[in-house]
Every structure is written in structure tokens, then in C-alpha cells.
Design a protein around this motif. Structure first.
Motif, PDB file in Angstrom:
ATOM      1  N   PHE A 139       0.816  -1.209   0.000  1.00 17.30           N
ATOM      2  CA  PHE A 139       0.000   0.000   0.000  1.00 17.30           C
ATOM      3  C   PHE A 139       0.854   1.265   0.000  1.00 17.30           C
ATOM      4  O   PHE A 139       0.592   2.207  -0.748  1.00 17.30           O
ATOM      5  N   SER A 140       1.881   1.301   0.832  1.00 18.58           N
ATOM      6  CA  SER A 140       2.703   2.500   1.002  1.00 18.58           C
ATOM      7  C   SER A 140       3.733   2.686  -0.100  1.00 18.58           C
ATOM      8  O   SER A 140       4.384   3.731  -0.166  1.00 18.58           O
ATOM      9  N   ARG A 141       3.912   1.688  -0.932  1.00 15.93           N
ATOM     10  CA  ARG A 141       4.953   1.699  -1.972  1.00 15.93           C
ATOM     11  C   ARG A 141       6.355   1.787  -1.369  1.00 15.93           C
ATOM     12  O   ARG A 141       7.307   2.157  -2.046  1.00 15.93           O
ATOM     13  N   GLY A 142       6.472   1.541  -0.073  1.00 14.02           N
ATOM     14  CA  GLY A 142       7.771   1.605   0.580  1.00 14.02           C
ATOM     15  C   GLY A 142       8.112   2.967   1.162  1.00 14.02           C
ATOM     16  O   GLY A 142       9.188   3.130   1.750  1.00 14.02           O
ATOM     17  N   TYR A 143       7.219   3.942   1.047  1.00  9.73           N
ATOM     18  CA  TYR A 143       7.470   5.276   1.603  1.00  9.73           C
ATOM     19  C   TYR A 143       6.913   5.330   3.033  1.00  9.73           C
ATOM     20  O   TYR A 143       5.873   5.917   3.289  1.00  9.73           O
ATOM     21  N   TYR A 144       7.610   4.691   3.944  1.00  6.65           N
ATOM     22  CA  TYR A 144       7.108   4.533   5.303  1.00  6.65           C
ATOM     23  C   TYR A 144       8.219   4.780   6.314  1.00  6.65           C
ATOM     24  O   TYR A 144       9.410   4.831   5.989  1.00  6.65           O
ATOM     25  N   ARG A 145       7.802   4.924   7.562  1.00  8.31           N
ATOM     26  CA  ARG A 145       8.730   4.834   8.687  1.00  8.31           C
ATOM     27  C   ARG A 145       8.011   4.080   9.790  1.00  8.31           C
ATOM     28  O   ARG A 145       6.765   4.072   9.861  1.00  8.31           O
ATOM     29  N   SER A 146       8.756   3.424  10.647  1.00  8.01           N
ATOM     30  CA  SER A 146       8.174   2.714  11.781  1.00  8.01           C
ATOM     31  C   SER A 146       8.685   3.348  13.070  1.00  8.01           C
ATOM     32  O   SER A 146       9.824   3.829  13.129  1.00  8.01           O
ATOM     33  N   THR A 147       7.825   3.363  14.083  1.00 12.36           N
ATOM     34  CA  THR A 147       8.172   3.937  15.382  1.00 12.36           C
ATOM     35  C   THR A 147       7.620   3.048  16.485  1.00 12.36           C
ATOM     36  O   THR A 147       6.800   2.149  16.239  1.00 12.36           O
ATOM     37  N   VAL A 148       8.063   3.324  17.701  1.00 14.24           N
ATOM     38  CA  VAL A 148       7.559   2.606  18.878  1.00 14.24           C
ATOM     39  C   VAL A 148       6.992   3.621  19.860  1.00 14.24           C
ATOM     40  O   VAL A 148       7.614   4.656  20.141  1.00 14.24           O
TER      41      VAL A 148
END
Length: 353
Positions: free
Chosen positions: A268-277
Motif C-alpha cells: 500500500f505504502s509503496r515503501g514510503y514509510y517509517r516505523s516507530t515505537v
């Protein structure tokens, strides 16, 4: 998934205008009425979210209901049904089907110009076509189309003025849509030039307009472990040279790479993401949809954020995700700065660390 009322108004208006153009002379206002029904029909796929997981729903929305196949088959079915309902009008099912097919098709094509992604080739392919040239809500597209349609419907079905007003609305809105495509090519070229001048090495580049306009654009460049986000206005005197570096934090989601929910988020994001906690929970943010601060401040809440749902018995396994609604507070001061940035003033942006 979120269902925009204003976006629905746009599709209702487009469907009504297309229905009027196809069959208005013979069916009168019924053509606009059924055109609006057909224009909103594909978006009813969001109702399936009540019965499915969010992982499944993310793949369903703008899926088969927005495809070329559905436009044809759904249009034929809709035409048959409408012909039965209005048998007294002596308009055959083929003509009603033309109305339905054109309305369903234009709905899907318009959605393909936004950034969400439209599966035009489903069921043959789930590739989400997204030209990203126009924001999902753009008054300059909707208002002229709506105004011309309302003026057209004031005249009797056979009147020349009725046809001319409706045609004018479709021509104006379609011309504007083509203009957004030209803007997109111009903007992406300037982002690429700005990144080169800033000595930023990247693998891919994505650009999309910011909310409610087609003048101020956001660009995202992807490197191996980070994203670089910048703003560019058509009123800027040169290419953008200031970019925010945003770490992707790939390690946070690495344990779930083979799990279906995470693969769906990547798709869905095409890989334009970041992950956080946060509070022990892992979040996946799709940067393409922007932030609550309109990228004007050092920090903000991401508009499209998903909390990873892990297996209670096996925390290393991801079983679903839950879309979280961010806190969006658009103060008058921030909106004023946004307007100034649209006009080309980059000093209003607080880039921060």
C-alpha cells in the motif's frame, strides 16, 4: 478506511454530469440522478470493512469495484436494472448501460489521479495505479463542475443551454485535471534537481500535492535506510534545497517481513514509510499522506498510521494492523503559514533536527 464526504460529493457530481451528457436529452433529470448513483457505487466497497480484517480491507478498497472489468460488467447489470425500473420511458437497457459504464469508468479514472492507488486491472493484477497529480479533495476540480451542472439542470432536457453548461463543466474540470499532470512533471523535475544540488543520493522519488491545492507539493526521496521530505511551490524561485531526513527504522518491523499484514502495508505504502515505537507498540506510518503539521513544523502526527497487532501467544508474529486516527489541530496560525508557503515563502517552515 477513512471515507471522505467531500470526495463523495466530487464523485456524485462527476457521475451526475457524465450521466447528463450521455442520456440527459432523453431521460431528463433521471440521467443525472442515476449518474450520481453510479458515480458513488464503487466507493461502497468500504462497507465490506465491517465484515473483514483491516488487512483484507486495505486490499479491497479501490480494488475490483474500481476496475475496468467492474465498469463493464457492473455497467451492464446497472443498465438492465435501470431499464426495468423505468420501462415506461422506452429507453433500452443498452443506453442505460452506456450511462452506467461511463460513470463507473470515469469514477475509477479520476481516483487513479490521486495518491491512494486504484486497481484498474483487477482481477488480473492488484497493482494500484496512482498518478498522484491531484489531492483527493480539490475545490478547483469540483466547484466548477458542480456549478455548471446546477446551471444546466435549470433548463429543460432538450435546451441547447443545458447541454452547453454541462459540457462546459466537464471540459473545465478535465482541463484542470490535465493541468495537474503537467504540474506533476514540472514539480518532479525540480525535486530531482534540488536533491542533486543538496548532494542527496536516493533510489526513488515521489511527489504529490498538499491538501486542497495544486500549487504546493510534497516530495519524498527514498534512500536505503531513510526518507528525505521537502516542499516545493510553483511560486518558488528555484528548486527545493532543504529536506528533512526521516529514518525508516527498518529494524523495528524486520521480524514481521514475511507476515501478510506487513506485506500488505508495504504494498500500500509503496515503501514510503517509517516505523516507530510508542508505549511498547510498533507503528507503521505512510508518509505519502502527510502529517498533521502540514510539514511546517519540526514534528507532527502522521495522517495514515497503523498499529501493528501481534499474536498474543507469539509476539514475533504480526496478525493484523489497526489504523489509528491522529490528533489534527489546524490552528489559524498554522493555516496562515501554510498559505504563505503556498505563495512561495519558505521561511515559515520549521525544519528542526
Amino acid at each position: 478506511m477513512r471515507f471522505s464526504l467531500i470526495d463523495t460529493v466530487t464523485q456524485l457530481t462527476l457521475g451526475a454530469a457524465v450521466g447528463e451528457a450521455v442520456l440527459g436529452r432523453r431521460a431528463g433529470r433521471l440521467a443525472a440522478l442515476w449518474g450520481s448513483v453510479a458515480g458513488m457505487m464503487p466507493d461502497l466497497d468500504v462497507l465490506l470493512g465491517v465484515f473483514t480484517s483491516e488487512t483484507t480491507q486495505l486490499g479491497i478498497h479501490r480494488g475490483l469495484s474500481h476496475s475496468f472489468v467492474f465498469a463493464v460488467l457492473g455497467g451492464l447489470a446497472g443498465g438492465r436494472l435501470t431499464a426495468v425500473i423505468h420501462a415506461g420511458l422506452y429507453i433500452n437497457w443498452r443506453d442505460w448501460s452506456k450511462l452506467w459504464i461511463w460513470c463507473l469508468l470515469t469514477h475509477a479514472l479520476l481516483d487513479a489521479f490521486t495518491l491512494y492507488g486504484t486497481q484498474l486491472f483487477n482481477p488480473l493484477s492488484d497493482y494500484p495505479v496512482a498518478f498522484s497529480t491531484i489531492f483527493i479533495i480539490d475545490p478547483l476540480y469540483t466547484l466548477p463542475l458542480l456549478a455548471c451542472l446546477l446551471m444546466a439542470l435549470r433548463h429543460p432536457p432538450g435546451a441547447r443551454a443545458r447541454r452547453r453548461f454541462n459540457a462546459a463543466g466537464l471540459i473545465i474540470s478535465s482541463s484542470y485535471l490535465l493541468l495537474t499532470g503537467a504540474n506533476a512533471l514540472h514539480v518532479r523535475a525540480h525535486f530531482a534537481k534540488g536533491l542533486a544540488q543538496s548532494n542527496i543520493a536516493y533510489q526513488r522519488l515521489f511527489a504529490t500535492p498538499t491538501p486542497l491545492n495544486n500549487i504546493l507539493w510534497m516530495g519524498i526521496a527514498e534512500s536505503e535506510d531513510a526518507l528525505y521530505v521537502g516542499l516545493y511551490s510553483l511560486f518558488d524561485t528555484g528548486p527545493p534545497t532543504r529536506f528533512r531526513r526521516i529514518e525508516k527504522n527498518v529494524a523495528l518491523i524486520k521480524p514481521y517481513q514475511t507476515d501478510r499484514p506487513l506485506r500488505r502495508l508495504h504494498w500500500f505504502s509503496r515503501g514510503y514509510y517509517r516505523s516507530t515505537v510508542k508505549n511498547g507498540e510498533v507503528f507503521y506510518h505512510d508518509l505519502r499522506f502527510g502529517r498533521s503539521d502540514l510539514w511546517l513544523d519540526a514534528e507532527g502526527n502522521y495522517i495514515f498510521s497503523f498499529r501493528l497487532v501481534r499474536n498474543a501467544d507469539n509476539p514475533s508474529q504480526m496478525v493484523d494492523f489497526k489504523q489509528e486516527t491522529p490528533n489534527v489541530a489546524l490552528s489559524g496560525e498554522r493555516l496562515s503559514r501554510f498559505w504563505r508557503r503556498i505563495k512561495g515563502d519558505d521561511t515559515v517552515v520549521q525544519y528542526g533536527p
